[in-house]
Design an enzyme around this catalytic site. Structure first.
Site, mmCIF file in Angstrom:
data_model
loop_
_atom_site.group_PDB
_atom_site.id
_atom_site.type_symbol
_atom_site.label_atom_id
_atom_site.label_comp_id
_atom_site.label_asym_id
_atom_site.label_seq_id
_atom_site.Cartn_x
_atom_site.Cartn_y
_atom_site.Cartn_z
ATOM 1 N N SER A 248 0.961 -1.077 0.092
ATOM 2 C CA SER A 248 -0.039 -0.058 -0.123
ATOM 3 C C SER A 248 0.871 1.262 0.117
ATOM 4 C CB SER A 248 -0.878 -0.076 1.338
ATOM 5 O OG SER A 248 -1.561 1.156 1.458
ATOM 6 N N LYS B 100 -1.332 -1.202 -4.422
ATOM 7 C CA LYS B 100 -2.353 -0.249 -3.953
ATOM 8 C C LYS B 100 -1.664 1.259 -3.638
ATOM 9 C CE LYS B 100 -4.558 0.108 0.396
ATOM 10 N NZ LYS B 100 -5.321 -0.703 1.542
ATOM 11 N N ASP C 10 -7.214 3.312 -3.435
ATOM 12 C CA ASP C 10 -7.954 3.446 -2.106
ATOM 13 C C ASP C 10 -7.849 4.591 -1.828
ATOM 14 O OD1 ASP C 10 -8.865 3.120 0.432
ATOM 15 O OD2 ASP C 10 -7.063 2.004 1.174
ATOM 16 N N GLU D 115 -10.995 0.884 -3.675
ATOM 17 C CA GLU D 115 -11.242 0.574 -2.374
ATOM 18 C C GLU D 115 -12.099 1.773 -1.756
ATOM 19 O OE1 GLU D 115 -7.979 -1.341 -0.221
ATOM 20 O OE2 GLU D 115 -8.791 -0.855 1.601
ATOM 21 N N ASP E 91 -13.782 -1.296 2.890
ATOM 22 C CA ASP E 91 -12.779 -1.634 3.918
ATOM 23 C C ASP E 91 -13.525 -0.968 5.249
ATOM 24 O OD1 ASP E 91 -10.928 -1.082 5.909
ATOM 25 O OD2 ASP E 91 -9.544 -0.320 4.459
ATOM 26 N N LYS F 125 -9.902 -6.744 7.781
ATOM 27 C CA LYS F 125 -8.986 -6.359 8.890
ATOM 28 C C LYS F 125 -9.626 -7.000 9.999
ATOM 29 C CE LYS F 125 -7.409 -2.089 6.790
ATOM 30 N NZ LYS F 125 -7.467 -0.692 6.638
ATOM 31 N N GLY G 257 -4.376 -4.112 5.974
ATOM 32 C CA GLY G 257 -3.222 -3.931 7.010
ATOM 33 C C GLY G 257 -3.545 -2.532 7.629
HETATM 34 O O1 OSB Z 1 -7.299 1.969 4.253
HETATM 35 O O2 OSB Z 1 -6.304 0.245 4.180
HETATM 36 C C1 OSB Z 1 -6.196 1.294 4.545
HETATM 37 C C2 OSB Z 1 -3.254 2.223 6.730
HETATM 38 C C3 OSB Z 1 -3.779 2.932 7.808
HETATM 39 C C4 OSB Z 1 -5.120 3.119 7.831
HETATM 40 C C5 OSB Z 1 -6.000 2.589 6.643
HETATM 41 C C6 OSB Z 1 -5.284 1.749 5.730
HETATM 42 C C7 OSB Z 1 -3.881 1.729 5.755
HETATM 43 C C8 OSB Z 1 -3.270 0.939 4.708
HETATM 44 C C9 OSB Z 1 -1.860 0.340 5.108
HETATM 45 O O3 OSB Z 1 -3.434 0.670 3.719
HETATM 46 C C10 OSB Z 1 -1.615 -1.112 4.666
HETATM 47 C C11 OSB Z 1 -0.449 -1.848 5.314
HETATM 48 O O4 OSB Z 1 -0.433 -2.037 6.650
HETATM 49 O O5 OSB Z 1 0.712 -2.102 4.636
HETATM 50 MG MG MG Z 2 -8.431 0.669 2.877
#
Ligand code: OSB
Ligand code: MG
Length: 378
Positions: free
Chosen positions: A139, A165, A193, A218, A243, A267, A295
């Protein structure tokens, strides 16, 4: 394997990210992380992690509300009480209590790891996991220019990541994504996202994402919306993945019924833990909805939980379970999480979490700690 949690030690540690992580609603430079150490009546112990962030810009929870919820309302429901299976813990935590999913999850998931430690069995096998390795996605946060983003994405593809992403927001979307698409070609598995940065007024704009041939987009709309996403999905060819909106099994049912999206990012921290994650996984499987594990910039402790969950069969899309060095100069577990050149992370087979927790390093990083034990209640 029954369990009885005798004490829970809460700690806040601070861990600086190797680079700031920017999403549409804010930037994280150092993670404030709430860790729990759970000790069983027979002496077994394990660690868990609460995924709540510093500030409530992802969900209503924060590390401070989670600490309060665990201390005042949640820990008292489980401490000293005997549970026949870890699946029973979710019920005790959620009865007549609204919200605080991330706080609940920190205890609930810890209970699963405690049961796995006692069995002894790997956390993945206790959950019913079948995969030996997890396909990994990265991400990438919002960058200052399309070129910077294309550079980052190109590097990630070269490192073997199986899904890339890209965070977007109004003003930093189409031209940024096109820069990456042009650099990497149409075979690269790209997704975007938005973390709630758009409204239905942006529909005509968002429909243009269809030209980019993304694997999914997303959570374009509000964090708690399901209905409007259905309207948007009717207008877009690109699959919508939810999400933030999926906080429990009922919201997953809503998404499926209303056709608000075609994919779910699970998650476990967001849905109050593994019991709900498994239920959502099973519901999606029987409705031909693929899932993947997202994550929350977890330390190596939280990552162990995500990797175990992602070993379930319907996690067919690569998860945001990047290796330790994508986030931290040094992780708090050994071995650190690694990814091979083809983008696979191995699912540990050893009992419990499957990684050793570096207690000395955690001590050094701890800024606050308190131990909760059963108190006599009237
Ligand atoms: O929207 O997935 C998300 C991190 C903090 C808050 C929201 C998101 C995220 C990430 C991080 O996309 C993904 C990762 O931990 O590698
Ligand atoms: Mg997300």
């Amino acid at each position: 394997m029954s369990l009885q949690i005798e004490s829970i030690t809460l700690r806040e540690i601070r861990l600086p990210l190797v680079e700031p992580f920017r999403i549409s609603s804010g930037v994280t430079t150092t993670r404030r992380i709430l860790l729990l150490e759970l000790v069983d009546a027979d002496g077994a112990s394990t660690w868990s992690e609460c995924v709540a962030g510093d500030f409530p810009n992802y969900s209503p929870e924060s590390i401070d509300t989670a600490t309060l919820a665990i201390r005042e309302w949640l820990a008292p429901r489980v401490l000293g009480r005997r549970f026949e299976t870890p699946g029973d813990v979710a019920v005790a935590l959620s009865e007549d209590l609204r919200g605080h999913e991330m706080a609940q999850a920190a205890i609930e998931m810890g209970a699963w790891a405690l049961a796995a430690t006692k069995a002894p069995q790997s956390l993945a096998s206790l959950l019913g996991g079948t995969r030996k390795r997890i396909g990994t996605g990265i991400s990438i946060g919002i960058q200052s220019s399309p070129e910077d983003l294309a550079n980052k994405a190109e590097k990630a593809l070269g490192e073997g990541y199986r899904k890339i992403k890209l965070k977007i927001k109004p003003g930093q979307d189409l031209d940024y994504l096109h820069a990456v698409r042009n650099r990497l070609g149409f075979d690269a598995p790209l997704m975007a996202d938005a973390n709630n940065a758009y409204t239905l007024d942006d529909t005509d704009h968002l429909v243009q994402l269809d030209d980019l041939d993304l694997v999914m987009v997303e959570q374009p709309l509000a964090w708690d919306d399901v209905a409007r996403h259905a309207e948007l999905q009717r207008r877009m060819r690109t699959p919508i993945c939810l999400d933030e909106s999926i906080t429990n099994i009922a919201r997953a049912e809503d998404m499926i019924r209303l056709r608000s999206g075609r994919i779910i990012n699970i998650k476990p921290g967001r849905v109050a833990g593994f019991a709900a994650s498994k239920a959502i996984h099973d519901l999606c499987e029987s409705n031909d909805i693929p899932v993947w594990c997202g994550g929350m910039l977890e330390s190596g402790i939280g990552r162990a939980y995500n990797v175990a969950l992602a070993s379930l069969p319907n996690f067919t899309i690569p998860g945001d379970v990047s290796p330790s060095n994508r986030y931290w100069a040094r992780d708090i577990v050994s071995p650190e999480w690694t990814m091979d050149a083809d983008g696979w992370v191995e699912v540990p087979e050893s009992p419990g979490l499957g990684v050793e927790v570096d207690r000395e390093r955690i001590e050094a990083l701890t800024v606050q700690r308190e131990t909760l034990r059963r108190t006599s209640r009237v």
